[in-house]
Write a protein that holds these residues in place. Structure first.
Motif, PDB file in Angstrom:
ATOM      1  N   ASP A   1     -80.048  88.297  32.211  1.00 58.28           N
ATOM      2  CA  ASP A   1     -80.020  89.657  33.238  1.00 58.28           C
ATOM      3  C   ASP A   1     -80.793  90.812  32.494  1.00 58.28           C
ATOM      4  O   ASP A   1     -80.231  91.006  31.311  1.00 58.28           O
ATOM      5  CB  ASP A   1     -78.677  89.985  33.546  1.00 58.28           C
ATOM      6  N   VAL A   2     -81.523  91.458  33.173  1.00 61.13           N
ATOM      7  CA  VAL A   2     -82.144  92.736  32.697  1.00 61.13           C
ATOM      8  C   VAL A   2     -82.001  93.624  33.542  1.00 61.13           C
ATOM      9  O   VAL A   2     -82.444  93.440  34.940  1.00 61.13           O
ATOM     10  CB  VAL A   2     -83.578  92.575  32.168  1.00 61.13           C
ATOM     11  N   GLU A   3     -81.295  94.796  33.616  1.00 65.19           N
ATOM     12  CA  GLU A   3     -80.859  95.698  34.630  1.00 65.19           C
ATOM     13  C   GLU A   3     -82.469  96.245  34.986  1.00 65.19           C
ATOM     14  O   GLU A   3     -82.583  96.627  36.185  1.00 65.19           O
ATOM     15  CB  GLU A   3     -80.043  96.896  34.255  1.00 65.19           C
ATOM     16  N   ARG A   4     -83.334  97.004  34.117  1.00 70.91           N
ATOM     17  CA  ARG A   4     -84.470  97.439  34.356  1.00 70.91           C
ATOM     18  C   ARG A   4     -85.264  97.380  33.149  1.00 70.91           C
ATOM     19  O   ARG A   4     -85.204  97.653  32.047  1.00 70.91           O
ATOM     20  CB  ARG A   4     -84.142  98.787  34.234  1.00 70.91           C
ATOM     21  N   THR A   5     -86.446  97.031  33.430  1.00 76.63           N
ATOM     22  CA  THR A   5     -87.686  97.102  32.679  1.00 76.63           C
ATOM     23  C   THR A   5     -88.835  97.895  33.163  1.00 76.63           C
ATOM     24  O   THR A   5     -89.129  97.822  34.360  1.00 76.63           O
ATOM     25  CB  THR A   5     -88.431  95.492  32.581  1.00 76.63           C
TER      26      THR A   5
ATOM     27  N   VAL B   1     -86.382  82.729  38.479  1.00 73.33           N
ATOM     28  CA  VAL B   1     -86.355  84.097  38.175  1.00 73.33           C
ATOM     29  C   VAL B   1     -86.346  85.106  39.409  1.00 73.33           C
ATOM     30  O   VAL B   1     -87.061  84.599  40.335  1.00 73.33           O
ATOM     31  CB  VAL B   1     -87.838  84.274  37.400  1.00 73.33           C
ATOM     32  N   GLN B   2     -85.670  86.064  39.273  1.00 70.90           N
ATOM     33  CA  GLN B   2     -85.528  86.787  40.546  1.00 70.90           C
ATOM     34  C   GLN B   2     -85.665  88.130  39.862  1.00 70.90           C
ATOM     35  O   GLN B   2     -85.058  88.748  38.738  1.00 70.90           O
ATOM     36  CB  GLN B   2     -84.121  86.644  40.969  1.00 70.90           C
ATOM     37  N   TYR B   3     -86.026  89.147  40.817  1.00 71.59           N
ATOM     38  CA  TYR B   3     -86.091  90.511  40.727  1.00 71.59           C
ATOM     39  C   TYR B   3     -85.642  91.193  42.100  1.00 71.59           C
ATOM     40  O   TYR B   3     -85.935  90.729  43.074  1.00 71.59           O
ATOM     41  CB  TYR B   3     -87.528  91.113  40.616  1.00 71.59           C
ATOM     42  N   SER B   4     -84.653  92.261  41.795  1.00 72.81           N
ATOM     43  CA  SER B   4     -84.329  92.888  43.130  1.00 72.81           C
ATOM     44  C   SER B   4     -85.434  94.000  43.626  1.00 72.81           C
ATOM     45  O   SER B   4     -85.665  93.896  44.812  1.00 72.81           O
ATOM     46  CB  SER B   4     -82.972  93.548  42.726  1.00 72.81           C
TER      47      SER B   4
ATOM     48  N   GLY C   1     -83.417  94.798  38.224  1.00 71.37           N
ATOM     49  CA  GLY C   1     -82.514  93.531  38.492  1.00 71.37           C
ATOM     50  C   GLY C   1     -83.143  92.002  38.302  1.00 71.37           C
ATOM     51  O   GLY C   1     -82.838  91.098  39.056  1.00 71.37           O
ATOM     52  N   LEU C   2     -83.485  91.884  36.978  1.00 70.70           N
ATOM     53  CA  LEU C   2     -84.158  90.739  36.727  1.00 70.70           C
ATOM     54  C   LEU C   2     -83.110  89.849  36.370  1.00 70.70           C
ATOM     55  O   LEU C   2     -82.057  89.950  35.421  1.00 70.70           O
ATOM     56  CB  LEU C   2     -84.946  90.964  35.461  1.00 70.70           C
ATOM     57  N   LYS C   3     -82.950  88.520  36.821  1.00 68.42           N
ATOM     58  CA  LYS C   3     -82.115  87.670  36.596  1.00 68.42           C
ATOM     59  C   LYS C   3     -82.968  86.319  36.245  1.00 68.42           C
ATOM     60  O   LYS C   3     -83.699  85.744  37.110  1.00 68.42           O
ATOM     61  CB  LYS C   3     -81.359  87.298  37.844  1.00 68.42           C
ATOM     62  N   VAL C   4     -82.657  85.326  35.353  1.00 74.54           N
ATOM     63  CA  VAL C   4     -83.385  84.367  34.966  1.00 74.54           C
ATOM     64  C   VAL C   4     -82.413  83.327  34.520  1.00 74.54           C
ATOM     65  O   VAL C   4     -81.241  83.707  33.868  1.00 74.54           O
ATOM     66  CB  VAL C   4     -84.330  84.465  33.526  1.00 74.54           C
ATOM     67  N   GLU C   5     -82.381  82.190  35.267  1.00 70.32           N
ATOM     68  CA  GLU C   5     -81.447  81.091  34.856  1.00 70.32           C
ATOM     69  C   GLU C   5     -82.057  79.790  34.810  1.00 70.32           C
ATOM     70  O   GLU C   5     -83.191  79.426  35.114  1.00 70.32           O
ATOM     71  CB  GLU C   5     -80.631  80.936  36.220  1.00 70.32           C
ATOM     72  N   GLY C   6     -81.552  78.919  33.855  1.00 69.05           N
ATOM     73  CA  GLY C   6     -82.081  77.748  33.516  1.00 69.05           C
ATOM     74  C   GLY C   6     -81.322  76.638  32.650  1.00 69.05           C
ATOM     75  O   GLY C   6     -80.299  77.272  32.410  1.00 69.05           O
ATOM     76  N   PRO C   7     -81.382  75.557  32.793  1.00 69.99           N
ATOM     77  CA  PRO C   7     -80.705  74.667  32.349  1.00 69.99           C
ATOM     78  C   PRO C   7     -80.373  74.920  30.849  1.00 69.99           C
ATOM     79  O   PRO C   7     -81.400  75.069  29.888  1.00 69.99           O
ATOM     80  CB  PRO C   7     -81.275  73.110  32.377  1.00 69.99           C
ATOM     81  N   SER C   8     -79.075  74.590  30.423  1.00 69.95           N
ATOM     82  CA  SER C   8     -78.890  74.829  28.795  1.00 69.95           C
ATOM     83  C   SER C   8     -78.961  73.700  28.126  1.00 69.95           C
ATOM     84  O   SER C   8     -79.019  72.645  28.981  1.00 69.95           O
ATOM     85  CB  SER C   8     -77.420  75.302  28.578  1.00 69.95           C
ATOM     86  N   LYS C   9     -78.936  73.615  26.759  1.00 69.19           N
ATOM     87  CA  LYS C   9     -79.282  72.245  26.191  1.00 69.19           C
ATOM     88  C   LYS C   9     -77.879  71.535  26.345  1.00 69.19           C
ATOM     89  O   LYS C   9     -77.831  70.290  26.268  1.00 69.19           O
ATOM     90  CB  LYS C   9     -79.225  72.448  24.517  1.00 69.19           C
TER      91      LYS C   9
END
Length: 795
Positions: free
Chosen positions: A348-352, A268-271, A331-339
């Protein structure tokens, strides 16, 4: 020459006097420094020991610098802080104060804190200030002591916090912490260059359980302004004063850059995380006392009624401390393994953003995108505005003071919040619909799914030439079904039991004869083509079973699981331009101002789907279905009416239908929590005004063109037939009602080629027309129509 010597003599005497004065001053200062040294050594030691602390050694030099070693200072709950060395100097004459701390270790809130070094630049450590801040008898509160302290800067190269949980160590490290321009209990600026964390968290497993795993993370530069430390101390230790009527700023603008967290194979990343600040109002009692009480209660529902109510009242008081605050995550970016093995799924979420204004909440997500190979979910905006817990909080406070009997009469609908406005925009979805489970969609009963042996025998039997057995017939229709006949003609002659020999020519029986003949004919066709028997079972023949006890026929048509699966689209694809739901002005918790609208909900026509609706739409020339709809209305309390502003449905390239009007007799009892009162009020509703509008934007032309193609005629011929038939039907309906002639004319014009048809009906009586009157209108239609003003037009 004499004059020159005289001047030199006077000058020499002045020098000697100045030298003696300097020596005297040094002697006085030295004596004072010695006294100050001894006084400071005794004072520091007494100050530490008076608070239960210890100090290994104290040394003060003649310039006022003190050196403390192995200092132990007591903290709350039997804990202590250990400091290997404290070096500094109070403000002395023209010398600025200074302070250096080495190897501080302490335990606070379950964390062990280690500070290798810290420095304080130019603190206001003169004798009076030190006494006011640290002396037991100073008479100052904690916030006032904090306000007395001033410094240009506090710098800490590193702060490490560790905690042992379930045998595993959690660790957070902040680096290069700086607090600048500290005055009157406020920190003007504060920052940290970066931070790192290594913690254990619970991670969900595929079998629905959890396991401990490590979470590693880091933060980039952190900066903030206007931190009010003294006010924070007041929140925890004091009750509000006369001046504490409004929420005050606890901190100002805050920013944290480059936030990264890694858990297992995901990240999980936030700019940037940022806030414009937070304001808090003083609680009714010190926050420490409230939190201690809440922590001490393990089972609040088991408390006596008065204590339980007091407990929940304190819980409700906590969110009411919030004035205004916000937080934004960019700049939220979440990455994880797919099925799918070897693939990654990303979000990705530009702004929360979240904004709090007392009990009101406004939140939004912008620029949402989830990708998993060819699958995607995209949303430009999801937001809620004007959502308020105010009605809920007030209703809970009223409910808590009621006894059980009173609570049964409580209007629980008042617990509903004010929902505000929810909005979606720019939705685009392309996802798999999921695997089709043939076993689930196939027949559950194998015996029911399989063709009966009698039916197979009938389908494969040799052609029969004899007259059918009169005893084999349906008791419901008295129609006998003959055996299959391979000839071109198949007769199905019913024979009555009384052998009167007369033929039954009743229309219903004749239709049954034809149906029976068609079934027999289909069976004969299948008999001539043995390879088609299986297909016939799945696609053509109904499964029929005779109920011997009841003498009734039960028929259920089935189809193959594969055919059912073909009706289900393999992917879910649709898009939505916007959706908005606004539910406002609640009365007894029930919204009285309603607006629910969606625009351009677009669904493509799957080319491989066998659904009849999709097939018909494709024949009409639509490769996608794009719909818009809305419901909008509000309650006019003063006029006791409900204004239906719009109820509409429309399709792109099709047209639209909309309805508006006014309902009268809408009293506040309609929104009562009492069901009987609400139902009684519903019976008083009347229709005062109604307006229907139909607009054609291509659907009629497409339908007529398709009909014309299927019936070997031109589109104009098809339209002419439509106008002729439609007009005849309308004229027949209004033949005895001259007042409806204008409606008939407008309908005919609309069917001819017009784009819009509008019908307006208004009650001449301001009270409107009730449901009972509508139901009995057929008894006296002419009299009923005289009570209405009717207008219709086509354009």
């Amino acid at each position: 020459m004499d004059d020159l010597e005289q001047v030199k003599s006077v000058t020499g005497k002045g020098r000697r006097k100045a030298l003696w004065l300097s020596a005297a001053l040094v002697a006085v200062l030295a004596a004072g420094a010695t006294g100050y040294k001894l006084t400071l050594e005794r004072g520091v030691k007494q100050h530490i020991t008076a608070r239960g602390g210890t100090v290994g050694s104290i040394h003060v030099d003649y310039l006022g610098r003190f050196h403390l070693r192995d200092v132990i200072l007591p903290l709350k709950d039997g804990l202590s802080a250990k400091i290997a060395g404290i070096d500094g100097r109070p403000k002395f004459l023209f010398l600025n104060a200074e302070l250096e701390i080495a190897n501080l270790s302490a335990e606070l809130a379950g964390y062990k804190i280690a500070v290798p070094r810290a420095s304080v630049e130019q603190p206001n450590f003169d004798r009076q200030t030190v006494a006011e801040i640290f002396a037991n008898k100073s008479g100052l509160s904690l916030p006032e002591r904090i306000q007395r302290f001033r410094a240009n800067r506090i710098f800490v190269p590193e702060v490490a916090m560790t905690k042992i949980v379930e045998g595993e160590e959690d660790r957070i490290v902040y680096r290069n912490i700086a607090l600048e321009d500290i005055r009157d209990g406020r920190v003007a600026r504060y920052s940290s260059s970066n931070a790192s964390l290594d913690m254990h968290v619970a991670e969900a497993t595929e079998d629905g359980k959890t396991k401990n795993t490590r979470m590693n993370g880091s933060f980039g530069a952190m900066t903030g302004k206007d931190l009010d430390v003294a006010y924070a101390a007041r929140l925890y230790t004091q009750v509000p004063g006369p001046q504490d009527t409004q929420a005050k700023a606890l901190y100002g603008p805050l920013s944290i850059k480059d936030v990264t967290q890694t858990i297992g194979k995901g990240s999980v990343q936030y700019s940037e995380l940022r806030s414009n600040g937070l304001s808090i109002r003083m609680p009714a009692e010190p926050l420490w006392d409230t939190l201690d009480m809440l922590r001490s209660v393990k089972a609040p529902d088991e408390l006596p009624a008065a204590e339980r109510n007091a407990f929940y009242m304190k819980v409700l008081s906590l969110p009411d401390m919030i004035g205004q605050g916000d937080i934004q995550m960019l700049g939220l970016k979440v990455e994880g393994p797919s099925k799918d093995s070897g693939k990654q799924i990303s979000l990705d979420v530009e702004r929360t953003s979240l904004h709090l204004n007392g009990r009101e909440v406004n939140a939004s997500l912008n620029g949402i995108s989830m990708e998993d190979g060819d699958d995607h979910f995209r949303l430009a905006e999801a937001s809620v505005s004007g959502f308020s817990w105010h009605p809920t909080m007030e209703a809970l406070k009223q409910l808590l003071v009621l006894n059980e009997d009173q609570a049964q009469e409580f209007a629980y609908s008042t617990l509903l919040p004010e929902f505000g406005t929810f909005r979606l925009a720019g939705l685009d979805v392309d996802l798999p619909s999921g695997p089709t489970d043939i076993e689930e969609i196939g027949p559950a009963d194998d015996a029911a799914a399989a063709p009966s042996e009698d039916l197979l025998d009938a389908a494969t039997a040799a052609p029969a030439t004899d007259t059918p057995d009169p005893g084999y017939r349906s008791q419901s229709s008295d129609v006998a079904v003959e055996d299959a006949d391979p000839g071109p003609e198949v007769s199905a002659v019913p024979v009555d039991e009384d052998k009167s020999g007369s033929a039954i020519d009743d229309g219903a029986d004749a239709a049954a004869d034809v149906a029976a003949a068609e079934i027999a004919d289909d069976a004969a066709d299948q008999a001539r083509d043995p390879d088609a028997v299986d297909g016939a079972v799945d696609d053509a023949l109904p499964q029929t079973a005779l109920n011997d006890d009841a003498g009734e026929i039960e028929a259920s048509e089935t189809m193959s699981a594969e055919h059912i699966a073909s009706l289900v689209p393999q992917r879910v694809k649709f898009s939505l331009k916007s959706y908005e739901a606004a539910l406002g002005k609640p009365y007894n918790g029930i919204p009285t101002d309603i607006r629910v609208v969606y625009e351009d909900l677009s669904v493509p026509m799957p080319p491989d789907a066998k659904d009849e609706t999709f097939e018909q739409l494709r024949k009409l020339g639509y490769d996608k279905l794009t719909l818009s709809a809305g419901v909008e209305g509000h309650w006019d309390e003063a006029g006791k009416s409900f204004i239906i502003k719009d109820i509409s449905l429309g399709g792109e390239g099709m047209g639209s239908v909309s309805l508006s009007g006014v309902l009268a007799g809408v009293s506040n009892d309609l929104f009562s929590s009492d069901t009987i009162r609400m139902q009684t009020a519903a019976l008083d509703l009347t229709a005062r005004e109604l307006k229907l509008r139909i607009e054609d934007k291509g659907l009629f032309d497409k339908a007529l063109t398709l009909y014309a193609q299927q019936n070997d005629m031109t589109a104009e011929q098809a339209r002419g037939m439509l106008v002729l038939v439609g007009s005849a039907m309308v004229q027949q309906f209004v033949a005895d009602q001259p007042k409806l002639q204008s409606v008939a004319g407008a309908v005919s014009t609309f069917l001819g080629k017009a784009g819009t048809f509008t019908l307006s009906v208004k009650s001449k009586d301001a009270a409107g027309i009730g449901a009972v009157e509508l139901m009995t209108a057929s008894d006296d239609p002419a009299g009923f129509l005289e009570r209405l003003d009717i207008e219709a037009k086509a354009e």
